[in-house]
Design a protein around this motif. Sequence first.
Motif, short mmCIF file in Angstrom:
data_model
loop_
_atom_site.label_atom_id
_atom_site.label_comp_id
_atom_site.label_asym_id
_atom_site.label_seq_id
_atom_site.Cartn_x
_atom_site.Cartn_y
_atom_site.Cartn_z
N VAL A 108 0.85 -1.31 0.06
CA VAL A 108 0.14 0.05 0.01
C VAL A 108 0.90 1.20 -0.12
O VAL A 108 0.60 2.22 -0.75
N GLY A 109 1.81 1.23 0.53
CA GLY A 109 2.72 2.18 0.63
C GLY A 109 3.34 2.75 -0.75
O GLY A 109 3.71 3.78 -0.97
N VAL A 110 3.69 1.65 -1.58
CA VAL A 110 4.23 1.68 -2.74
C VAL A 110 3.06 2.43 -3.64
O VAL A 110 3.56 3.34 -4.50
N LEU A 111 1.90 2.23 -3.36
CA LEU A 111 0.74 2.71 -4.22
C LEU A 111 0.60 4.09 -3.78
O LEU A 111 0.52 4.99 -4.90
N PHE A 112 0.82 4.39 -3.02
CA PHE A 112 0.89 5.94 -2.54
C PHE A 112 2.16 6.68 -3.13
O PHE A 112 1.91 7.80 -3.45
N ALA A 113 3.06 6.03 -2.96
CA ALA A 113 4.44 6.66 -3.83
C ALA A 113 4.13 6.71 -5.28
O ALA A 113 4.55 8.00 -5.69
N VAL A 114 3.57 5.77 -5.79
CA VAL A 114 3.18 6.01 -7.39
C VAL A 114 2.31 7.06 -7.69
O VAL A 114 2.45 8.15 -8.36
N VAL A 115 1.15 7.44 -6.76
CA VAL A 115 0.26 8.39 -6.73
C VAL A 115 0.93 9.82 -6.40
O VAL A 115 0.73 10.75 -7.52
N THR A 116 1.70 9.86 -5.76
CA THR A 116 2.50 11.34 -5.23
C THR A 116 3.36 11.70 -6.32
O THR A 116 3.30 12.85 -6.87
N PHE A 117 4.34 10.90 -6.85
CA PHE A 117 4.91 11.18 -7.96
C PHE A 117 4.25 11.22 -9.37
O PHE A 117 4.58 11.98 -10.05
N ALA A 118 3.08 10.46 -9.35
CA ALA A 118 2.21 11.07 -10.61
C ALA A 118 1.86 12.43 -10.72
O ALA A 118 1.61 12.96 -11.71
N ILE A 119 1.52 12.71 -9.37
CA ILE A 119 1.21 14.23 -9.23
C ILE A 119 2.11 15.22 -9.47
O ILE A 119 2.12 16.34 -10.26
N ASP A 120 3.15 14.86 -9.33
CA ASP A 120 4.56 15.63 -9.71
C ASP A 120 4.73 15.77 -11.31
O ASP A 120 4.96 16.76 -11.69
N ARG A 121 4.53 14.63 -11.87
CA ARG A 121 4.75 14.55 -13.23
C ARG A 121 3.66 15.42 -13.98
O ARG A 121 4.14 16.24 -14.87
N GLU A 122 2.35 15.33 -13.35
CA GLU A 122 1.37 16.16 -14.20
C GLU A 122 1.59 17.58 -13.86
O GLU A 122 1.52 18.46 -14.73
N ARG A 123 1.98 17.91 -12.83
CA ARG A 123 2.55 19.32 -12.39
C ARG A 123 3.67 19.91 -13.20
O ARG A 123 3.52 21.10 -13.56
N ARG A 124 4.64 19.08 -13.55
CA ARG A 124 5.72 19.28 -14.47
C ARG A 124 4.96 19.54 -15.76
O ARG A 124 5.60 20.52 -16.63
N ARG A 125 4.11 18.69 -16.07
CA ARG A 125 3.62 18.95 -17.60
C ARG A 125 2.86 19.81 -17.78
O ARG A 125 2.78 20.67 -19.00
N ARG A 126 2.21 20.69 -16.71
CA ARG A 126 1.58 21.90 -16.74
C ARG A 126 2.31 23.07 -16.60
O ARG A 126 1.97 24.19 -16.67
N GLY A 127 3.65 22.97 -16.41
CA GLY A 127 4.45 24.14 -16.47
C GLY A 127 4.93 24.37 -14.96
O GLY A 127 5.70 25.43 -14.61
N PHE A 128 4.72 23.64 -13.97
CA PHE A 128 5.06 23.91 -12.45
C PHE A 128 6.53 23.17 -12.62
O PHE A 128 6.93 22.15 -13.10
N VAL A 129 7.26 23.84 -11.44
CA VAL A 129 8.70 23.42 -11.28
C VAL A 129 8.70 22.46 -10.02
O VAL A 129 8.19 22.98 -8.77
N VAL A 130 8.90 21.23 -9.99
CA VAL A 130 9.04 20.32 -9.10
C VAL A 130 10.20 19.47 -9.15
O VAL A 130 10.36 18.52 -9.60
N PRO A 131 11.28 20.16 -8.53
CA PRO A 131 12.53 19.29 -8.35
C PRO A 131 12.68 18.40 -7.25
O PRO A 131 11.84 18.33 -6.36
N TYR A 132 13.38 17.34 -7.32
CA TYR A 132 13.42 16.16 -6.39
C TYR A 132 14.57 16.23 -5.67
O TYR A 132 15.75 16.50 -5.99
#
Length: 426
Positions: A391-415
């Motif tokens: 279940v922890g892995v699933l939350f990780a997948v979701v949170t990083f997917a949100i980051d990818r979407e934000r980058r696609r929309r032009g937001f800056v999301v460094p790791y």
Amino acid sequence: MTLPSSDGPTTLSPARIRFALLALALGGFGIGSTEFVAMGLLPNLASDLLPGLYAADPSAANAQAGWLISAYALGVVVGAPTIAAAAARWPRKQLLLALLAAFTLGTVASALLPSFELVLAARFLSALPHGAYFGIASLVAASLLGPGKRARGVALVLSGLTIANVVGVPAITWLGQSAGWRAAYLVVAAIFAATFLAVVLAMPWQAGDRAATMRNELKAFTRAQVWFALAIGAIGFGGLFAVYSYVAPLVTDVTGLNAGAVPFVLVVIGVGMTVGNLVGGAFADRSVRRTMYAFFGVMLLALVGLALTATNIVGLLLFLFLVGASAAALAPTIQTRLMDVARDSQSIAAALNHSALNLGNALGAYLGGLAIATGLGYVAPVWIGLGLSAVGVLFAVVTFAIDRERRRRGFVVPYGTGLVETVEPA
């Protein structure tokens, strides 16, 4: 190295910096000892504090004694954000000394109180400073090490906790088996007292965050990505504690070793945690995302391997080592992620990681004990740990997917390279 002081900048020698870092890690050593020693002494605690139940049903008594682990974990969950938010403006040295004094008194109370209920309450109270100590100590360590070494600063403070699992917990477990669990907790209290003295002597004066207010710190809770990061720790990290909480009966009842083997098994777990913590800290400074995925993958494989081979001593030791290593690598990784997504709420973010991990502690210990109490045996907590980590892995997948979407929309999301900035697209 220049740090702020009450009289202006203070230049610290490399030797003084090392001494200060060692003092901070010694506090982690004490915390690791007080948190994990109950796991190796669970049958001793059960037989002494719950004698009637233990005589009638040892499995039920061990499961109930597991509440002591859950109580400590819940104390961390409550204390970490509360103290960190309320005391973010305090000078850091004074705050650390206050927390260490509370640790010392709470651990002495745990050792001396006569009944299960009172010891349960003492374990909750003695855990309240846990997350705030690690949070503030991590910020201090990062400032001492310099820019670009945030995760390594976190890992260095946590190294005291992991080394405790190599040296402190097995040695104190052996002492508790020989001289009684109360003697074990008195030794832990002495470690906290020694840390108090070391911080007095070694720690430079550092101002708190003068701009911090409780309102600003609590803004972290308004950010969805903070909640996802907390869920990764609170649920995913439960995989470790579902196993670790009941490692003593796993060793004796499933693998068939005698109780004297438990401290040596704890050493193996501790070595894994020490290695994993240092590796995870170094890797997380490069990429939080890749480090998190890699070590969650190792943990899942290790839990499956442990469940299938726990009757064999080689399988037991190998997979417990890997469970400890992967979990410890995730700890600084999750903390760095929290500090990224919390933006300017850094004090509470650094402490919240320990609330999350100890919620995982409480959840893993509770669900593992529930499985044992219902007669599923001592391997059942391993399978429960596997489910929690998945279940922890699933939350990780979701949170990083949100980051990818934000980058696609032009937001800056460094790791893992400082604070996460939110920039409106041009």
